[in-house]
Design a protein around this motif. Structure first.
Motif, short mmCIF file in Angstrom:
data_model
loop_
_atom_site.label_atom_id
_atom_site.label_comp_id
_atom_site.label_asym_id
_atom_site.label_seq_id
_atom_site.Cartn_x
_atom_site.Cartn_y
_atom_site.Cartn_z
N VAL A 76 0.85 -1.18 0.00
CA VAL A 76 0.00 0.00 0.00
C VAL A 76 0.89 1.23 0.00
CG1 VAL A 76 -1.82 1.27 1.20
CG2 VAL A 76 -1.81 -1.24 1.26
N ARG A 77 0.74 2.04 -1.05
CA ARG A 77 1.43 3.33 -1.14
C ARG A 77 0.52 4.36 -0.49
NH1 ARG A 77 5.64 3.61 -4.97
NH2 ARG A 77 5.83 1.67 -6.09
N ILE A 78 1.11 5.21 0.32
CA ILE A 78 0.33 6.21 1.04
C ILE A 78 0.88 7.59 0.71
CG2 ILE A 78 -0.40 7.03 3.31
CD1 ILE A 78 0.09 4.15 4.33
N GLU A 79 0.01 8.46 0.27
CA GLU A 79 0.36 9.85 0.03
C GLU A 79 -0.02 10.63 1.29
OE1 GLU A 79 -0.95 13.44 -2.92
OE2 GLU A 79 -0.85 11.42 -3.77
N VAL A 80 0.91 11.47 1.75
CA VAL A 80 0.76 12.15 3.03
C VAL A 80 0.79 13.66 2.82
CG1 VAL A 80 1.84 12.48 5.30
CG2 VAL A 80 1.86 10.22 4.23
N THR A 81 -0.03 14.37 3.59
CA THR A 81 0.01 15.83 3.59
C THR A 81 1.40 16.28 4.04
OG1 THR A 81 -2.31 15.86 4.24
CG2 THR A 81 -1.06 17.91 4.57
N GLN A 82 1.95 17.31 3.37
CA GLN A 82 3.28 17.79 3.73
C GLN A 82 3.35 18.11 5.21
OE1 GLN A 82 4.23 21.04 1.03
NE2 GLN A 82 5.60 19.66 -0.07
N GLY A 83 4.47 17.72 5.80
CA GLY A 83 4.71 17.99 7.20
C GLY A 83 4.13 16.95 8.16
N HIS A 84 3.47 15.93 7.65
CA HIS A 84 2.84 14.93 8.51
C HIS A 84 3.44 13.53 8.38
CE1 HIS A 84 -0.22 18.10 8.59
NE2 HIS A 84 -0.48 17.62 9.80
N LEU A 85 4.58 13.43 7.72
CA LEU A 85 5.17 12.11 7.47
C LEU A 85 5.48 11.37 8.78
CD1 LEU A 85 6.02 10.29 5.13
CD2 LEU A 85 8.29 11.31 5.26
N ASP A 86 6.08 12.05 9.73
CA ASP A 86 6.42 11.38 11.00
C ASP A 86 5.16 10.97 11.76
OD1 ASP A 86 9.15 11.58 10.55
OD2 ASP A 86 9.36 13.44 11.69
N ASP A 87 4.14 11.84 11.76
CA ASP A 87 2.89 11.52 12.46
C ASP A 87 2.22 10.29 11.85
OD1 ASP A 87 3.28 13.76 14.07
OD2 ASP A 87 2.07 15.04 12.77
N VAL A 88 2.16 10.25 10.53
CA VAL A 88 1.55 9.11 9.87
C VAL A 88 2.39 7.86 10.11
CG1 VAL A 88 0.86 8.10 7.64
CG2 VAL A 88 0.34 10.50 8.15
N GLY A 89 3.71 7.99 10.04
CA GLY A 89 4.58 6.85 10.32
C GLY A 89 4.36 6.30 11.71
N ASP A 90 4.22 7.18 12.69
CA ASP A 90 3.94 6.74 14.07
C ASP A 90 2.60 6.02 14.15
OD1 ASP A 90 6.36 7.84 14.85
OD2 ASP A 90 5.45 9.65 15.71
N ALA A 91 1.59 6.54 13.44
CA ALA A 91 0.26 5.93 13.46
C ALA A 91 0.30 4.55 12.79
CB ALA A 91 -0.75 6.83 12.77
N LEU A 92 1.10 4.40 11.72
CA LEU A 92 1.20 3.11 11.05
C LEU A 92 1.75 2.04 11.99
CD1 LEU A 92 2.63 4.12 7.54
CD2 LEU A 92 0.25 3.62 8.15
N ALA A 93 2.62 2.45 12.88
CA ALA A 93 3.22 1.50 13.82
C ALA A 93 2.19 0.90 14.77
CB ALA A 93 4.34 2.17 14.61
N THR A 94 1.01 1.49 14.86
CA THR A 94 -0.03 0.95 15.74
C THR A 94 -0.93 -0.05 15.02
OG1 THR A 94 -1.69 2.67 15.24
CG2 THR A 94 -0.07 3.15 16.99
N VAL A 95 -0.74 -0.23 13.72
CA VAL A 95 -1.57 -1.16 12.93
C VAL A 95 -0.82 -2.49 12.83
CG1 VAL A 95 -2.73 -1.55 10.72
CG2 VAL A 95 -2.51 0.79 11.62
N PRO A 96 -1.28 -3.53 13.53
CA PRO A 96 -0.51 -4.78 13.58
C PRO A 96 -0.34 -5.46 12.23
CG PRO A 96 -2.62 -5.03 14.70
CD PRO A 96 -2.49 -3.58 14.33
N GLU A 97 -1.23 -5.23 11.29
CA GLU A 97 -1.13 -5.89 9.99
C GLU A 97 -0.10 -5.24 9.07
OE1 GLU A 97 -5.24 -6.47 11.69
OE2 GLU A 97 -3.98 -4.72 11.34
N ILE A 98 0.42 -4.09 9.46
CA ILE A 98 1.52 -3.48 8.70
C ILE A 98 2.81 -4.07 9.23
CG2 ILE A 98 2.76 -1.35 8.19
CD1 ILE A 98 0.09 0.09 8.25
N ILE A 99 3.47 -4.85 8.37
CA ILE A 99 4.67 -5.54 8.84
C ILE A 99 5.95 -4.83 8.42
CG2 ILE A 99 3.55 -7.78 9.13
CD1 ILE A 99 4.62 -8.65 6.45
N GLU A 100 5.83 -3.85 7.52
CA GLU A 100 6.96 -3.00 7.14
C GLU A 100 6.41 -1.70 6.58
OE1 GLU A 100 10.72 -5.07 5.38
OE2 GLU A 100 8.95 -5.99 4.47
N ALA A 101 7.15 -0.62 6.77
CA ALA A 101 6.79 0.66 6.18
C ALA A 101 8.06 1.45 5.92
CB ALA A 101 5.85 1.44 7.08
N TYR A 102 8.12 2.07 4.74
CA TYR A 102 9.29 2.84 4.33
C TYR A 102 8.84 4.16 3.76
CZ TYR A 102 11.57 -1.73 4.42
OH TYR A 102 12.06 -2.95 4.79
#
Length: 167
Positions: A69-95
């Motif tokens: 899944v490719r995710i497009e993020v609002t500028q300036g929110h990359l770290d926030d979205v990355g932190d939120a992804l870490a709470t989703v157990p089915e996401i096994i990797e994110a870059y």
């Protein structure tokens, strides 16, 4: 950190026989146990060896669907979205990535309906603009590092100075 020919032999052995003892590795390689342990410690410290443990299959855990899944993020929110992804157990990797999208995730699911639920959860995260999902049909090359280790070992062996030809 440069990996030399002995390091490459050690790494290959670790990949080929992951459950063998350090003493047995030393015997197989023909080096002292202390030498082997020092090499292992250095490679761990330098980040060459990054994990020691079993690889667990998401399929065996009841999650046979794999999607990217490719995710497009609002500028300036990359770290926030990355932190939120870490709470989703089915996401096994994110870059974070360049090109189409800002993040690339590897997602596992029980079935396609479950995958849709996960995507809907991702779309609702603050800062997520849109997603694009690609479902994997079949694994063509399993995760591997051994061919790379062997190539690095060959280069290290080839770059060693030739022994002097004294008679």
């Amino acid at each position: 950190m440069a990996v030399d020919a002995l390091d490459a032999r050690i790494l290959r052995l670790l990949l080929d026989q992951p459950r063998t003892s350090v003493r047995e590795y030393a015997r197989i390689l023909g080096v002292a146990r202390g030498t082997l342990q020092a090499r292992l410690d250095r490679m761990e410290r330098d980040g060459v060896i990054t994990a020691a443990g079993p690889r667990i299959s998401p399929v065996a855990l009841g999650h046979p669907v794999l999607a990217f899944v490719r995710i497009e993020v609002t500028q300036g929110h990359l770290d926030d979205v990355g932190d939120a992804l870490a709470t989703v157990p089915e996401i096994i990797e994110a870059y974070s990535i360049t090109g189409g999208g800002d993040l690339l995730t590897r997602v596992v699911a029980r079935d396609n309906a479950h995958l849709e639920d996960i995507i809907q959860r991702l779309i609702q995260l603050p800062g997520v603009v849109r997603t694009r999902t690609e479902i994997a049909l079949r694994e063509r090359v399993a995760h591997r590092v051994l061919p790379l280790v062997e190539a690095v070992g060959r280069r290290a062996q080839e770059s060693r100075p030739a022994p002097s030809g004294r008679a």
